[in-house]
Design an enzyme around this catalytic site. Sequence first.
Site, mmCIF file in Angstrom:
data_model
loop_
_atom_site.group_PDB
_atom_site.id
_atom_site.type_symbol
_atom_site.label_atom_id
_atom_site.label_comp_id
_atom_site.label_asym_id
_atom_site.label_seq_id
_atom_site.Cartn_x
_atom_site.Cartn_y
_atom_site.Cartn_z
ATOM 1 N N ARG A 1 39.024 -0.347 8.679
ATOM 2 C CA ARG A 1 39.951 -1.367 8.191
ATOM 3 C C ARG A 1 39.832 -2.671 8.972
ATOM 4 O O ARG A 1 39.867 -3.752 8.389
ATOM 5 C CB ARG A 1 41.390 -0.849 8.291
ATOM 6 C CG ARG A 1 41.666 0.388 7.466
ATOM 7 C CD ARG A 1 43.149 0.697 7.478
ATOM 8 N NE ARG A 1 43.433 2.085 7.159
ATOM 9 C CZ ARG A 1 44.598 2.508 6.683
ATOM 10 N NH1 ARG A 1 45.572 1.655 6.471
ATOM 11 N NH2 ARG A 1 44.806 3.783 6.434
ATOM 12 N N ARG B 1 39.532 12.955 5.159
ATOM 13 C CA ARG B 1 40.247 14.150 4.695
ATOM 14 C C ARG B 1 41.377 13.808 3.730
ATOM 15 O O ARG B 1 41.768 14.628 2.891
ATOM 16 C CB ARG B 1 40.825 14.910 5.892
ATOM 17 C CG ARG B 1 39.795 15.707 6.687
ATOM 18 C CD ARG B 1 40.464 16.474 7.813
ATOM 19 N NE ARG B 1 39.540 17.346 8.510
ATOM 20 C CZ ARG B 1 39.308 18.610 8.170
ATOM 21 N NH1 ARG B 1 39.928 19.132 7.122
ATOM 22 N NH2 ARG B 1 38.456 19.357 8.850
ATOM 23 N N ASP C 1 26.362 -1.268 19.532
ATOM 24 C CA ASP C 1 27.133 -1.785 20.663
ATOM 25 C C ASP C 1 27.550 -3.187 20.246
ATOM 26 O O ASP C 1 26.722 -4.105 20.233
ATOM 27 C CB ASP C 1 26.285 -1.832 21.936
ATOM 28 C CG ASP C 1 27.080 -2.260 23.166
ATOM 29 O OD1 ASP C 1 28.001 -3.089 23.011
ATOM 30 O OD2 ASP C 1 26.780 -1.787 24.274
ATOM 31 N N HIS C 2 28.821 -3.355 19.874
ATOM 32 C CA HIS C 2 29.207 -4.609 19.230
ATOM 33 C C HIS C 2 29.052 -5.815 20.148
ATOM 34 O O HIS C 2 28.972 -6.942 19.672
ATOM 35 C CB HIS C 2 30.643 -4.525 18.682
ATOM 36 C CG HIS C 2 31.709 -4.490 19.714
ATOM 37 N ND1 HIS C 2 32.105 -3.337 20.340
ATOM 38 C CD2 HIS C 2 32.481 -5.478 20.238
ATOM 39 C CE1 HIS C 2 33.066 -3.607 21.200
ATOM 40 N NE2 HIS C 2 33.313 -4.909 21.168
ATOM 41 N N HIS D 1 28.479 -1.505 27.380
ATOM 42 C CA HIS D 1 28.517 -2.956 27.203
ATOM 43 C C HIS D 1 27.950 -3.707 28.411
ATOM 44 O O HIS D 1 27.080 -4.573 28.276
ATOM 45 C CB HIS D 1 29.957 -3.425 26.960
ATOM 46 C CG HIS D 1 30.635 -2.743 25.812
ATOM 47 N ND1 HIS D 1 29.990 -2.462 24.628
ATOM 48 C CD2 HIS D 1 31.911 -2.288 25.662
ATOM 49 C CE1 HIS D 1 30.838 -1.871 23.797
ATOM 50 N NE2 HIS D 1 31.996 -1.754 24.405
#
Length: 500
Positions: A20, A47, A178-179, A241
């Site tokens: 989201r 689920r 890995d953002h 990171h």
Amino acid sequence: MQNEKVALFIIFGGSGDLARRKLYPSLFRLYQKGYLDQHFAVIGTARRPWTDDYYHQIVTESLSDLQATDEQVAAFASHFYYQSHDVTNAEHYVVLEELAKKLDQKYELQDNRIYYMAMSPNFFGTIAKHLKSEQILTEDGFNRLIIEKPFGHDYQSAKELNEQIRASFAEDQIYRIDHYLGKEMVQNISAIRFGNNIIESLWNNRYIDNIQITLSEALGVEERAGYYETAGAMRDMVQNHISQIATLLAMEPPVSFSATDIRHEKIKVLRSLHIDTPEEARRNFVRGQYGPATIDGTRLEGYREAEQVASDSKTETYVAGKMEFENYRWAGVPFYVRTGKRLAKKATRVDIVFKQLPMNIFKTVSDDDKLGDNVLTIYVEPTEGFGLRVNAKRLGQGFETRPVDLDFRHSAAAAGNSPEAYERLLLDALNGDSTNFTHWDELSQTWKFADVIEQVWAETTPTDFPNYASGSMGPEAATELLARDGRHWIYDPTQALPKE
């Protein structure tokens, strides 16, 4: 459309927070820019017994902060389909494959599929196994697997997980995300190093005294307390990171700016990363946990007061330490790293501290009669840009010197229009570009490095937790860590800036 990408996204964990907050908005931005248009579809699985219509509502709500028309959002959401799915049930994969084939024909997706693991890592191996055994992997198009961290809990668990996934996917099909590698200024590390002779010619132990990497967070653990109790700052931030940023700073120039050549250099420099002995780990790494504090009349709770946290928790919310690369370029240059929750200010930055001149012929404003440090700063967030601190003559009579900051920051408007990290990385995956993703050989080295420190900490119980107040910059031991080497942290927002 010339730039349009063709693919089916299957998101395991489609009802979750990550999907989201990050995935749906990022996919929508790609849709707005034309990278996704008519020939894409998304299957969200979880689920929960949702309908497609309810799923469309969830996707629509996730885009509420973006500038878009109702018609554009509705058209985008119409490409989303939901399947209630138990990842351990083989029969559910049969239903999933039927839906995937139907969408492949409807949207002409050419059997291109991206599988996104947006759920607990405990299920990664199970999902990968069923994707192969139930013949969901296609033969004609591409199959790419995107995996979120944490990738394992230590080296051994990461190795076992990797073997499970590699039973179904080849290494070049696996995209370990890995953002931080998708952030604008982290990607700029390569540009400033390899695009400027004045920088690259000084990028070695002859001219650089030390490098400091700071990932400071003003917030506490908030709703992530349950996860944090199992991870801690070392596993959550340093092993991935911070290690990735250090690798980009330390690696040798690649032969070309391609995924293969960059990966080769990253792996090579990580093999030179010094693995501490237990005694070195005790000396070189500091851990901390934030306690309560009252700032401007507002009380900030300590870590142990958060929900899902034990009243005597030993989990670290702060880490500071020293990394060393044992190679010709970096011998003798420490990489000081630190990260923590509930610190004075949110900031991600890199400070490259250059060596002092052998002698100072000028008077200085400072009391110790030393020239100020020359520092190149890369600002990653919340602002983005570069800074260079040099010494210059003080205005007026005489030849006293003082530090002067030459500063460049991207404007808020420019930064706001820049692609978000997940948007960049999703487009990279669509393009089959693994440059900004993590290879197993990189992960294995950083886990070996972190495991020694974790093992030492597991054998000794901290008796001083909490050892730093909320709103500070961490425990005193972190300051002493550098002072012992005759150095100091360049970035300290708790200290007043010198006035001219």
